[in-house]
Design a protein around this motif. Structure first.
Motif, short mmCIF file in Angstrom:
data_model
loop_
_atom_site.label_atom_id
_atom_site.label_comp_id
_atom_site.label_asym_id
_atom_site.label_seq_id
_atom_site.Cartn_x
_atom_site.Cartn_y
_atom_site.Cartn_z
N ALA A 1 0.82 -1.21 0.00
CA ALA A 1 0.00 0.00 0.00
C ALA A 1 0.86 1.26 0.00
N VAL A 2 1.91 1.32 0.84
CA VAL A 2 2.72 2.54 0.91
C VAL A 2 3.57 2.73 -0.34
N HIS B 1 -0.01 2.98 6.53
CA HIS B 1 0.42 3.46 7.86
C HIS B 1 -0.50 2.96 8.97
N SER B 2 -1.79 2.90 8.71
CA SER B 2 -2.71 2.45 9.76
C SER B 2 -2.48 0.98 10.10
N LEU B 3 -2.15 0.18 9.09
CA LEU B 3 -1.80 -1.22 9.36
C LEU B 3 -0.53 -1.30 10.20
N PHE B 4 0.45 -0.44 9.89
CA PHE B 4 1.68 -0.43 10.67
C PHE B 4 1.40 0.00 12.11
N ASN B 5 0.49 0.97 12.29
CA ASN B 5 0.12 1.39 13.64
C ASN B 5 -0.51 0.24 14.43
N THR C 1 7.43 0.62 -5.60
CA THR C 1 7.38 1.93 -6.25
C THR C 1 7.98 1.88 -7.65
N ALA C 2 9.10 1.16 -7.80
CA ALA C 2 9.75 1.05 -9.12
C ALA C 2 8.83 0.35 -10.12
N LEU D 1 -6.46 6.95 1.22
CA LEU D 1 -7.00 5.59 1.24
C LEU D 1 -5.93 4.51 1.21
N PHE D 2 -5.01 4.62 0.26
CA PHE D 2 -4.06 3.52 0.05
C PHE D 2 -2.83 3.58 0.97
N PRO D 3 -1.87 4.51 0.77
CA PRO D 3 -0.68 4.45 1.61
C PRO D 3 -0.91 4.84 3.06
N THR D 4 -2.00 5.58 3.36
CA THR D 4 -2.22 5.99 4.75
C THR D 4 -3.08 4.98 5.50
N LEU D 5 -4.35 4.83 5.10
CA LEU D 5 -5.24 3.94 5.84
C LEU D 5 -4.90 2.46 5.64
#
Length: 315
Positions: free
Chosen positions: A23-24, A235-239, A261-262, A228-232
């Motif tokens: 996601a990130v 990052h939210s999964l990481f939290n 990303t590549a 939606l994608f990199p945050t929720l």
């Protein structure tokens, strides 16, 4: 403040880490696609994240009660976490205006270097030699990916410096989260920190004179995608998993971000995936495997000793 729901994960933490890294990996792509100023992109990424999170309170009403019982110390730590997160986004997004996606992403994912140090001094964490070897191998793989894209001097060097500072600040964010999440639910922590980050970023925009309105429809779409994608979903999964997996391990997992990303940059931005990027990606994967394979087990999942080593209660 102890929450019994935090005792055991309902979903495999390492699988969540893998999904979060995917996601990130979209973050730098969405930032590059937006024409808005970096502070505005960062602001609406967090504002939209809060807006999308609020409806979930209907299914998690206990979170409001939990937030209402937070001590002054916990509030200050959550605000500090928000400061780190806001600084990370501002520094990283701004770096993308001066250097390439590959260079910026590689440098900002050098978090394990700082996580090793922070984990040792703040949590007394020790890293096994083979795990450390895997960590250094993965970091080396990151440099292989970005080596041909690093540009020395001028504005590119400034962008690389900003990205490196972004790595330092996001490590601070994870370290604070690792401490607070031992005694605070993921949902409550995420809502408080994202809200604090949003307020900080809005204040930053107003002080520096950035307009909060008047952007093209496409930009608002990219803001939403960033939320939606990199945050929720990232990052939210990481939290959530930082209750069971420490900052160093999460930072190691995030080293897989340049690979994703590549690949996305190839399909979306038309950037060519070079041979060094393929080689670097394989090196990163090998390093991450070695680190996870030989590092200590995930916190609070398999060993009683690790649970007893958790920080003292914050209440």
């Amino acid at each position: 403040m102890e929450n019994s729901s935090l005792e055991k994960p309902l979903f495999p933490p390492y699988l969540a880490l893998f999904l979060g890294v995917i996601a990130v990996s979209t973050s730098a792509i969405f930032v590059k696609l937006s024409d808005a100023p970096a502070p505005i992109i960062a602001t609406y990424r967090l504002v939209f994240s809060v807006i999308l999170t609020l409806p979930l309170l209907a299914w998690n009403r206990g979170a409001l009660a939990e937030i209402g019982k937070l001590t002054k110390k916990v509030w200050l730590l959550c605000i500090l976490s928000g400061v780190f997160l806001a600084s990370h986004f501002l520094l990283w997004f701004e770096s993308l205006n001066y250097t390439s996606v590959a260079s910026s992403t590689v440098l900002v994912t050098l978090q394990p270097l700082f996580a090793f140090i922070g984990g040792y001094f703040f949590f007394g964490e020790r890293v096994r030699l083979l795990a450390l070897t895997g960590g250094l191998l993965a970091i080396a793989g990151s440099f292989v990916i970005g080596w041909g894209d690093f540009r020395v001097g001028g504005t590119a060097l400034w962008g690389d410096f900003l990205a490196l500072l972004g790595a330092v600040t996001v490590t601070g964010y994870w370290l604070v989260g690792q401490y607070v999440r031992q005694h605070m639910s993921s949902f409550a922590y995420t809502l408080v920190v994202y809200s604090a980050t949003s307020v900080i970023l809005i204040g930053y925009d107003l002080v520096l004179g950035y307009s909060l309105v008047g952007y093209p429809a496409a930009d608002w779409g990219w803001f939403f995608c960033l939320a939606l994608f990199p945050t929720l979903l990232g990052h939210s999964l990481f939290n959530w998993i930082i209750k069971w997996i420490n900052t160093t391990t999460i930072s190691m997992g995030i080293l897989g971000e340049p690979i994703g990303t590549a690949i996305l940059a190839y399909f979306i931005l038309g950037e060519v995936v070079t041979l060094p990027q393929w080689i670097g990606g394989l090196i990163i994967l090998a390093g991450i495997y070695l680190f996870i394979r030989f590092n200590q087990a995930a916190k609070g999942v398999t060993t009683v000793e690790q649970q007893s080593a958790a920080p003292e209660k914050l209440a």
